[in-house]
Write a protein that holds these residues in place. Structure first.
Motif, PDB file in Angstrom:
ATOM      1  N   MET A  34      16.143  44.693   1.452  1.00 34.43           N
ATOM      2  CA  MET A  34      14.825  44.820   2.051  1.00 34.43           C
ATOM      3  C   MET A  34      14.392  46.282   2.107  1.00 34.43           C
ATOM      4  N   ALA A  35      13.094  46.461   2.222  1.00 28.02           N
ATOM      5  CA  ALA A  35      12.574  47.829   2.269  1.00 28.02           C
ATOM      6  C   ALA A  35      11.250  47.864   3.008  1.00 28.02           C
ATOM      7  N   TRP A  36      10.891  49.046   3.443  1.00 24.50           N
ATOM      8  CA  TRP A  36       9.557  49.339   3.944  1.00 24.50           C
ATOM      9  C   TRP A  36       8.915  50.353   3.005  1.00 24.50           C
ATOM     10  N   PHE A  37       7.689  50.048   2.614  1.00 20.48           N
ATOM     11  CA  PHE A  37       6.855  50.960   1.858  1.00 20.48           C
ATOM     12  C   PHE A  37       5.631  51.286   2.713  1.00 20.48           C
ATOM     13  N   LYS A  43      -4.024  56.241  -2.618  1.00 21.42           N
ATOM     14  CA  LYS A  43      -2.779  56.854  -3.070  1.00 21.42           C
ATOM     15  C   LYS A  43      -1.789  55.771  -3.475  1.00 21.42           C
ATOM     16  N   GLU A  44      -0.718  56.203  -4.144  1.00 18.46           N
ATOM     17  CA  GLU A  44       0.319  55.268  -4.560  1.00 18.46           C
ATOM     18  C   GLU A  44       1.111  54.764  -3.357  1.00 18.46           C
ATOM     19  N   ARG A  45       1.594  53.540  -3.473  1.00 23.00           N
ATOM     20  CA  ARG A  45       2.482  52.994  -2.446  1.00 23.00           C
ATOM     21  C   ARG A  45       3.840  53.679  -2.598  1.00 23.00           C
ATOM     22  N   GLU A  46       4.380  54.179  -1.494  1.00 32.30           N
ATOM     23  CA  GLU A  46       5.629  54.922  -1.561  1.00 32.30           C
ATOM     24  C   GLU A  46       6.710  54.267  -0.713  1.00 32.30           C
ATOM     25  N   ALA A  47       7.939  54.402  -1.200  1.00 27.17           N
ATOM     26  CA  ALA A  47       9.080  53.861  -0.471  1.00 27.17           C
ATOM     27  C   ALA A  47       9.390  54.747   0.723  1.00 27.17           C
ATOM     28  N   VAL A  48       9.609  54.110   1.853  1.00 25.86           N
ATOM     29  CA  VAL A  48       9.940  54.818   3.085  1.00 25.86           C
ATOM     30  C   VAL A  48      11.427  54.708   3.388  1.00 25.86           C
ATOM     31  N   THR A  49      11.940  53.474   3.314  1.00 26.97           N
ATOM     32  CA  THR A  49      13.325  53.230   3.664  1.00 26.97           C
ATOM     33  C   THR A  49      13.747  51.885   3.111  1.00 26.97           C
ATOM     34  N   ALA A  50      15.050  51.696   2.951  1.00 22.99           N
ATOM     35  CA  ALA A  50      15.566  50.431   2.450  1.00 22.99           C
ATOM     36  C   ALA A  50      16.922  50.144   3.086  1.00 22.99           C
ATOM     37  N   ILE A  51      17.308  48.874   3.020  1.00 27.61           N
ATOM     38  CA  ILE A  51      18.583  48.440   3.587  1.00 27.61           C
ATOM     39  C   ILE A  51      19.189  47.393   2.666  1.00 27.61           C
ATOM     40  N   ASN A  52      20.510  47.430   2.511  1.00 27.41           N
ATOM     41  CA  ASN A  52      21.132  46.482   1.598  1.00 27.41           C
ATOM     42  C   ASN A  52      21.273  45.107   2.246  1.00 27.41           C
ATOM     43  N   MET A  53      21.853  44.170   1.512  1.00 19.26           N
ATOM     44  CA  MET A  53      21.865  42.772   1.961  1.00 19.26           C
ATOM     45  C   MET A  53      22.629  42.592   3.267  1.00 19.26           C
ATOM     46  N   SER A  54      23.727  43.311   3.414  1.00 23.37           N
ATOM     47  CA  SER A  54      24.550  43.143   4.609  1.00 23.37           C
ATOM     48  C   SER A  54      24.093  44.009   5.770  1.00 23.37           C
ATOM     49  N   THR A  69      14.325  54.593  11.607  1.00 23.03           N
ATOM     50  CA  THR A  69      15.561  53.838  11.455  1.00 23.03           C
ATOM     51  C   THR A  69      15.245  52.409  11.036  1.00 23.03           C
ATOM     52  N   ILE A  70      15.844  51.991   9.925  1.00 24.54           N
ATOM     53  CA  ILE A  70      15.696  50.609   9.477  1.00 24.54           C
ATOM     54  C   ILE A  70      16.921  49.821   9.927  1.00 24.54           C
ATOM     55  N   SER A  71      16.701  48.574  10.276  1.00 19.89           N
ATOM     56  CA  SER A  71      17.811  47.700  10.648  1.00 19.89           C
ATOM     57  C   SER A  71      17.438  46.272  10.277  1.00 19.89           C
ATOM     58  N   ARG A  72      18.429  45.402  10.291  1.00 22.68           N
ATOM     59  CA  ARG A  72      18.153  44.003   9.987  1.00 22.68           C
ATOM     60  C   ARG A  72      19.022  43.103  10.851  1.00 22.68           C
ATOM     61  N   ALA A  92      -0.646  55.127   7.754  1.00 19.74           N
ATOM     62  CA  ALA A  92      -0.667  54.364   6.499  1.00 19.74           C
ATOM     63  C   ALA A  92      -0.595  52.879   6.817  1.00 19.74           C
ATOM     64  N   GLU A  93      -0.797  52.081   5.788  1.00 18.88           N
ATOM     65  CA  GLU A  93      -0.489  50.658   5.866  1.00 18.88           C
ATOM     66  C   GLU A  93       0.990  50.525   5.493  1.00 18.88           C
ATOM     67  N   TYR A  94       1.747  49.839   6.321  1.00 18.56           N
ATOM     68  CA  TYR A  94       3.179  49.677   6.094  1.00 18.56           C
ATOM     69  C   TYR A  94       3.468  48.256   5.617  1.00 18.56           C
ATOM     70  N   TYR A  95       4.257  48.180   4.542  1.00 19.31           N
ATOM     71  CA  TYR A  95       4.568  46.902   3.923  1.00 19.31           C
ATOM     72  C   TYR A  95       6.070  46.646   3.919  1.00 19.31           C
ATOM     73  N   CYS A  96       6.421  45.430   4.235  1.00 18.86           N
ATOM     74  CA  CYS A  96       7.790  44.950   4.110  1.00 18.86           C
ATOM     75  C   CYS A  96       7.952  44.368   2.711  1.00 18.86           C
ATOM     76  N   ALA A  97       9.109  44.592   2.089  1.00 16.63           N
ATOM     77  CA  ALA A  97       9.344  44.102   0.739  1.00 16.63           C
ATOM     78  C   ALA A  97      10.767  43.571   0.610  1.00 16.63           C
ATOM     79  N   ALA A  98      10.944  42.610  -0.296  1.00 16.26           N
ATOM     80  CA  ALA A  98      12.249  41.984  -0.492  1.00 16.26           C
ATOM     81  C   ALA A  98      12.568  41.876  -1.972  1.00 16.26           C
ATOM     82  N   THR A  99      13.851  42.058  -2.274  1.00 13.78           N
ATOM     83  CA  THR A  99      14.333  41.886  -3.640  1.00 13.78           C
ATOM     84  C   THR A  99      15.667  41.148  -3.575  1.00 13.78           C
TER      85      THR A  99
END
Length: 127
Positions: A34-37, A43-54, A69-72, A92-99
């Motif tokens: 997961m990530a927050w952009f 302007k371009e959408r930019e990555a702010v932070t990300a967290i792995n699956m676990s 701080t990102i957490s899940r 900014a507008e903040y977006y949650c994203a998943a991969t």
């Protein structure tokens, strides 16, 4: 498929804090990195932070490191973004994203890395 819904945005004074939340529904949440952009209009959408699956690895843009701080919570199918010491340039507008299925723990920081997006939540920091 996974559906993402952000919440928690708002107006805050510089130096203040906000906590964003992203609720996921659909497929097994623990399979998604997961990530927050964020994006400022024009302007371009930019990555702010990300967290792995676990949740064991996190990554931050230099501009927010030490403040955000990102957490899940895989049991609750949620991720969070705690934002402290906010600055006007964080507006900014903040977006949650998943991969899905990212088994190599690196920072997936390109917009094209993520197949699923929330609708966004606005964060405005006044000076």
């Amino acid at each position: 498929q996974v559906q993402l819904v952000e919440s928690g945005g708002g107006l805050v004074q510089a130096g203040g804090s906000l906590r964003l939340s992203c609720a996921a529904s659909g497929r097994a949440f623990s399979r998604f990195a997961m990530a927050w952009f964020r994006q400022v209009q024009g302007k371009e959408r930019e990555a702010v932070t990300a967290i792995n699956m676990s949740g064991s690895r996190t990554y931050y843009a230099a501009s927010v490191k030490g403040r955000f701080t990102i957490s899940r919570d895989n049991a609750q199918n949620r991720i969070y973004l705690q934002m402290n010491s906010l600055k006007p340039e964080d507006t900014a507008e903040y977006y949650c994203a998943a991969t899905e299925g990212r088994y190599i723990d690196i920072w997936y920081n390109l917009r094209s890395d993520y197949a699923y997006w929330g609708q966004g939540t606005q964060v405005t920091v006044s000076s």
